[in-house]
Design a protein around this motif. Sequence first.
Motif, short mmCIF file in Angstrom:
data_model
loop_
_atom_site.label_atom_id
_atom_site.label_comp_id
_atom_site.label_asym_id
_atom_site.label_seq_id
_atom_site.Cartn_x
_atom_site.Cartn_y
_atom_site.Cartn_z
N ALA A 276 0.79 -1.06 0.06
CA ALA A 276 -0.22 0.07 -0.09
C ALA A 276 0.27 1.35 -0.06
CB ALA A 276 -1.38 -0.16 1.64
N PRO A 277 1.72 1.18 -1.01
CA PRO A 277 2.35 2.74 -0.84
C PRO A 277 2.05 3.56 -1.36
CG PRO A 277 2.18 1.73 -3.36
CD PRO A 277 1.72 0.90 -2.35
N ASP A 278 2.80 5.11 -1.68
CA ASP A 278 1.76 6.01 -1.54
C ASP A 278 1.71 6.92 -2.86
OD1 ASP A 278 0.94 7.18 1.44
OD2 ASP A 278 3.39 7.21 0.74
N VAL A 279 3.10 6.07 -3.95
CA VAL A 279 3.79 6.19 -5.27
C VAL A 279 4.04 5.05 -5.79
CG1 VAL A 279 4.35 7.62 -7.01
CG2 VAL A 279 3.70 8.81 -4.96
N VAL A 280 3.55 4.69 -6.88
CA VAL A 280 5.02 3.79 -7.70
C VAL A 280 4.95 4.61 -9.02
CG1 VAL A 280 2.77 3.07 -8.62
CG2 VAL A 280 4.22 1.50 -9.06
N LEU A 281 6.64 3.90 -9.36
CA LEU A 281 6.57 4.73 -10.80
C LEU A 281 6.81 3.29 -11.45
CD1 LEU A 281 10.07 6.51 -9.30
CD2 LEU A 281 7.93 7.27 -9.54
N LEU A 282 6.15 3.53 -12.40
CA LEU A 282 6.11 2.09 -13.92
C LEU A 282 6.26 2.23 -15.05
CD1 LEU A 282 1.78 1.77 -13.01
CD2 LEU A 282 4.10 0.26 -11.88
N ASP A 283 7.25 1.22 -15.44
CA ASP A 283 8.41 1.49 -16.80
C ASP A 283 6.62 1.30 -18.17
OD1 ASP A 283 9.59 1.78 -19.11
OD2 ASP A 283 10.67 -0.11 -18.97
N ILE A 284 6.37 2.07 -18.43
CA ILE A 284 5.67 1.46 -19.88
C ILE A 284 5.80 0.44 -20.77
CG2 ILE A 284 4.38 2.18 -22.45
CD1 ILE A 284 3.90 5.13 -21.63
N ARG A 285 7.34 -0.41 -20.81
CA ARG A 285 7.25 -1.46 -21.70
C ARG A 285 8.53 -2.65 -20.91
NH1 ARG A 285 8.59 -0.73 -28.03
NH2 ARG A 285 7.15 0.89 -28.59
N ALA B 244 -2.76 7.23 -14.55
CA ALA B 244 -1.66 7.22 -14.30
C ALA B 244 -2.42 9.33 -13.44
CB ALA B 244 -0.69 8.05 -15.42
N SER B 245 -0.99 9.04 -12.53
CA SER B 245 -1.20 10.97 -12.22
C SER B 245 0.37 11.77 -12.90
CB SER B 245 -1.54 11.11 -10.70
OG SER B 245 -2.51 11.14 -10.86
N GLY B 246 0.78 10.46 -13.83
CA GLY B 246 2.22 11.67 -14.12
C GLY B 246 2.67 10.62 -15.66
N PHE B 247 3.65 11.93 -15.58
CA PHE B 247 4.70 10.73 -17.32
C PHE B 247 5.73 11.94 -16.78
CE2 PHE B 247 4.05 8.33 -21.13
CZ PHE B 247 4.99 8.71 -21.80
N VAL C 125 4.90 15.57 -5.96
CA VAL C 125 3.70 16.34 -6.24
C VAL C 125 2.95 15.65 -6.42
CG1 VAL C 125 3.00 17.26 -8.33
CG2 VAL C 125 4.87 18.56 -7.53
N VAL C 126 2.96 14.36 -6.67
CA VAL C 126 2.17 13.23 -7.73
C VAL C 126 1.88 12.65 -6.18
CG1 VAL C 126 1.56 10.56 -7.63
CG2 VAL C 126 2.59 12.58 -9.28
N ALA C 127 2.10 12.32 -4.85
CA ALA C 127 2.02 12.46 -3.99
C ALA C 127 0.91 13.32 -2.98
CB ALA C 127 3.55 11.82 -2.44
N ALA C 128 1.11 14.16 -3.17
CA ALA C 128 -0.19 15.69 -2.29
C ALA C 128 -0.93 15.59 -2.75
CB ALA C 128 0.89 16.64 -2.82
N GLY C 129 -1.34 14.63 -4.09
CA GLY C 129 -2.79 14.47 -4.77
C GLY C 129 -2.79 15.28 -5.88
N ASP C 130 -1.26 15.97 -6.83
CA ASP C 130 -1.65 16.86 -7.39
C ASP C 130 -1.20 16.29 -9.20
OD1 ASP C 130 -2.82 19.02 -6.85
OD2 ASP C 130 -0.48 19.51 -5.87
N SER C 131 -0.93 16.70 -10.41
CA SER C 131 -1.17 15.97 -11.37
C SER C 131 0.32 16.35 -11.80
CB SER C 131 -2.27 16.22 -12.33
OG SER C 131 -2.71 17.60 -12.54
N LEU C 132 0.65 15.32 -12.09
CA LEU C 132 2.16 16.14 -12.96
C LEU C 132 2.42 17.13 -14.24
CD1 LEU C 132 5.23 15.35 -12.22
CD2 LEU C 132 5.66 13.77 -13.40
#
Length: 222
Positions: free
Chosen positions: A48-57, A98-101, A117-124
């Motif tokens: 249950a983390p706050d943010v996940v960084l995901l590689d698209i491929r 997604a909330s960011g790219f 930024v994303v953890a604070a609930g905003d979009s990147l």
Amino acid sequence: MTIRVVVADDQELVRSGFAMILDAQEDIEVVAEAGDGDAAVEAVDRLAPDVVLLDIRMPVLDGIEACRAISARSACRAVMLTTFDADEYVYEALHAGASGFLLKDVRRDDLVHAVRVVAAGDSLLAPSVARRLIEEYTAATARPAGVPALSAERLEVLTARERETLLHLGRGRSNAEIAAELTVSEHTVKSHVGNVLAKLGLRDRIQAVICAYETGLISAGS
């Protein structure tokens, strides 16, 4: 408050590099690394983390599908990573929740800033950037397969002022700009934005931009 992060990328050096940068921050903790999308989804479910960084491929399950799965069943916010500066990936990622790219050659400081930024609930992405992307795709009817246009009836739950707020969000305006346009305080605008997102079931301002276009509230070029 510590921001808990999962980093998912099938390239170990990239993954560990991002993890080291983030873990070095006093307010960020990398709680897991994953080498494929399936492992990323499992890690998010378990930790249950706050943010996940995901590689698209990624193998097994790509980042887009992993993002879609994570967004559907958790409050974890996703930032997509790619080496490909292609608009269609941005569009698909936003629709997946997604909330960011970010591109993988992102500067160290920008990576850290993105997570905060994303953890604070905003979009990147700035709303104006998202607006240009969505305008291009709606104008060309280049919506990804399986992503339907939204019915204008969806907006009936909004008050007149909330519809007006959504209109301004769709045009990429900031809270300060909306406040000036509506002659109200920024605090009031923030409340309207929150109501719009809650009533329409949207995660952030970027998805509000998409909604404004796909419901026909704003037409491409308007």
